[in-house]
Design an enzyme around this catalytic site. Structure first.
Site, short mmCIF file in Angstrom:
data_model
loop_
_atom_site.label_atom_id
_atom_site.label_comp_id
_atom_site.label_asym_id
_atom_site.label_seq_id
_atom_site.Cartn_x
_atom_site.Cartn_y
_atom_site.Cartn_z
N HIS A 1 10.26 7.23 80.57
CA HIS A 1 11.49 7.52 79.81
C HIS A 1 11.90 8.99 79.95
O HIS A 1 13.03 9.34 79.59
CB HIS A 1 11.37 7.11 78.33
CG HIS A 1 10.61 8.06 77.46
ND1 HIS A 1 10.81 8.14 76.10
CD2 HIS A 1 9.63 8.94 77.75
CE1 HIS A 1 9.98 9.05 75.60
NE2 HIS A 1 9.27 9.54 76.56
N ASP B 1 20.65 9.20 73.43
CA ASP B 1 19.29 9.16 72.87
C ASP B 1 19.40 9.68 71.44
O ASP B 1 19.83 10.83 71.23
CB ASP B 1 18.39 10.06 73.73
CG ASP B 1 16.94 10.06 73.31
OD1 ASP B 1 16.66 9.84 72.11
OD2 ASP B 1 16.08 10.30 74.17
N ASP C 1 15.24 14.42 80.54
CA ASP C 1 14.82 13.17 81.19
C ASP C 1 15.05 13.19 82.70
O ASP C 1 15.42 12.18 83.29
CB ASP C 1 15.55 11.96 80.54
CG ASP C 1 15.15 11.76 79.09
OD1 ASP C 1 14.15 12.37 78.65
OD2 ASP C 1 15.83 10.99 78.38
N GLU D 1 16.03 4.74 71.83
CA GLU D 1 14.93 5.46 71.17
C GLU D 1 14.91 5.36 69.64
O GLU D 1 14.30 6.20 68.98
CB GLU D 1 14.89 6.95 71.62
CG GLU D 1 14.69 7.15 73.13
CD GLU D 1 13.26 6.95 73.64
OE1 GLU D 1 12.35 6.73 72.80
OE2 GLU D 1 13.06 6.99 74.87
N ASP E 1 17.45 10.89 69.51
CA ASP E 1 16.69 12.11 69.16
C ASP E 1 17.51 13.38 69.40
O ASP E 1 17.04 14.49 69.08
CB ASP E 1 15.31 12.14 69.85
CG ASP E 1 15.35 12.40 71.35
OD1 ASP E 1 16.30 13.02 71.86
OD2 ASP E 1 14.37 11.98 72.02
N HIS F 1 16.28 15.98 75.21
CA HIS F 1 15.50 16.11 76.45
C HIS F 1 16.39 15.89 77.67
O HIS F 1 17.39 15.18 77.58
CB HIS F 1 14.38 15.07 76.46
CG HIS F 1 13.55 15.04 75.21
ND1 HIS F 1 13.82 14.18 74.16
CD2 HIS F 1 12.48 15.78 74.84
CE1 HIS F 1 12.95 14.39 73.19
NE2 HIS F 1 12.12 15.36 73.56
N HIS G 1 14.31 5.27 76.68
CA HIS G 1 15.40 5.74 77.54
C HIS G 1 15.22 5.38 79.01
O HIS G 1 16.14 5.58 79.81
CB HIS G 1 15.60 7.24 77.36
CG HIS G 1 17.03 7.67 77.40
ND1 HIS G 1 17.47 8.89 76.95
CD2 HIS G 1 18.15 7.04 77.86
CE1 HIS G 1 18.79 8.98 77.12
NE2 HIS G 1 19.22 7.87 77.68
N ASP H 1 21.08 14.13 74.25
CA ASP H 1 19.61 14.02 74.17
C ASP H 1 19.03 15.39 73.83
O ASP H 1 19.60 16.43 74.18
CB ASP H 1 19.10 13.59 75.56
CG ASP H 1 17.76 12.87 75.52
OD1 ASP H 1 16.91 13.25 74.70
OD2 ASP H 1 17.56 11.93 76.32
N1 LIG Z 1 13.78 9.75 76.38
C1 LIG Z 1 12.97 10.63 75.81
N2 LIG Z 1 12.83 10.67 74.52
N3 LIG Z 1 12.29 11.44 76.63
C2 LIG Z 1 11.34 12.43 76.21
C3 LIG Z 1 10.71 13.10 77.41
C4 LIG Z 1 9.73 14.15 77.01
C5 LIG Z 1 9.09 14.90 78.18
N4 LIG Z 1 10.04 15.77 78.84
C6 LIG Z 1 8.46 13.95 79.18
O1 LIG Z 1 8.89 13.91 80.32
O2 LIG Z 1 7.56 13.23 78.84
MN LIG Z 2 16.10 10.51 76.36
MN LIG Z 3 15.09 12.43 73.95
#
Ligand SMILES: NC(=[NH2+])NCCC[C@H](N)C(=O)O
Ligand SMILES: [Mn+2]
Ligand SMILES: [Mn+2]
Length: 316
Positions: free
Chosen positions: A149, A239, A136, A284, A241, A134, A109, A132
């Site tokens: 990411h 994303d 990010d 992702e 996920d 998350h 990402h 997402d």
């Molecule tokens: N694009 C993603 N899948 N990001 C996951 C980030 C997970 C976590 N918050 C980090 O900063 O490492």
């Molecule tokens: Mn993401």
């Molecule tokens: Mn994510």
């Protein structure tokens, strides 16, 4: 009229085979698998004229991931993230100024640093829908993992900009807090939560999806980024996920309790229906993390289906 910002149905598929925003290898194969799955032919079938751009072609970012000197404070791989995202930025700009819809397929990402910077250069009043698990929105100062990411949103907003690695200082600060909305969140770091609260960013977590249903959540999301109905264009950064790992298992940071596959696809369908989509990222998909063949196929098929839904498969 669907896709009102385009003169005709033209898309540039931008491949972003990049894994430097996180530590697991394999996510760089996402574009190859999506194309092998037939994504381009599927979009043609929907009536899109398709072009392909490969801005990272000939680059050896995977090898450069071994360079242990590519760190800045606790940020991992800022050099290659800076270079790759800049190339992607130029590619998205070219595609969008040529009146095609940039469909960027990742890759991790971090590539959204380039895609959003590119699309907002043409459409500064656009809204960003970030689907997402998350947020990010870590910064080089707050990140615990050091993985970039987990940081693209903060670079686009210019948060904690005094801590940016030199290679990422080119990023234009195009994104205002009232122009992003999240859907699907369920794994937000404590410092990220602070940013969301302090900046008043609208975020719909899985709780809100259970409470209101996905359709209502999308209505509220659309209203949040365009409260006065000014026909703001939309960039969708998706994303995979966000969707529950039972449907999308082959991804680097899976989190249980996610969207059903139908909810995930409905987001695409509903946004196609608005006619306002100007750019789309699918990120992702990591085929190497499938425990078996079915995991890989499910994940890639979901990634391709998100693109088709957002590009009008069901509602064109
Ligand atoms: N694009 C993603 N899948 N990001 C996951 C980030 C997970 C976590 N918050 C980090 O900063 O490492
Ligand atoms: Mn993401
Ligand atoms: Mn994510």
């Amino acid at each position: 009229m669907p896709f009102s910002f385009l003169e005709s149905l033209k898309t540039t598929i931008i491949t972003a085979p990049f894994s430097g925003g996180q530590s697991k290898s394999g996510v760089e194969d996402g574009p190859k698998y999506l194309l092998r799955f037939g994504l381009q032919a599927q979009l043609k079938e929907l009536g899109w004229e398709t072009f392909i751009d490969e801005p990272l072609k000939g680059k050896n970012f995977e090898d450069l991931k071994d360079d242990s000197t590519d760190v800045f404070e606790n940020c991992k791989h800022p050099k290659i993230v800076g270079e790759a995202t800049k190339l992607i930025y130029e590619s998205v700009k070219l595609a969008i100024f040529n009146n095609t819809l940039p469909l960027t397929i990742g890759g991790d990402h971090s590539i959204a640093i380039g895609t959003v910077a590119g699309s907002f250069t043409k459409y500064p009043n656009a809204g960003l829908i970030w689907v997402d698990a998350h947020a990010d929105i870590n910064t080089p100062k707050t990140t615990i993992s050091g993985n970039l990411h987990g940081c693209p949103v903060s670079f686009l907003m210019g948060l904690d900009s005094e801590f940016y690695p030199p290679e990422l200082q080119w990023v234009p600060k195009v994104l205002k807090p009232n122009k992003i909305v999240y859907i699907g969140l369920r794994d937000v770091d404590p410092m990220e939560r602070k940013f969301l609260q302090n900046l008043g960013i609208v975020a719909f977590s899985m709780y809100h999806i259970d409470k209101f249903g996905i359709n209502k959540v999308i209505e509220m999301a659309l209203e949040a980024i365009d409260p006065n109905n000014e026909n703001c264009p939309i960039h969708l950064s998706y994303d995979v996920d966000a969707i529950d790992p039972q449907f999308v298992p082959a991804t680097g940071t899976p989190v249980h309790g996610g969207l059903t596959l139908r909810e995930g696809l409905f987001i695409g369908e509903r946004l196609a229906e608005t006619g306002k989509l100007i750019a789309l990222d699918i990120v992702e998909c990591n085929p190497s993390l499938g425990v078996n063949e079915v995991h890989i196929i499910d994940t890639i098929a979901a990634g391709a289906a998100i693109a088709r839904c957002a590009m009008g498969e069901t509602v064109l």
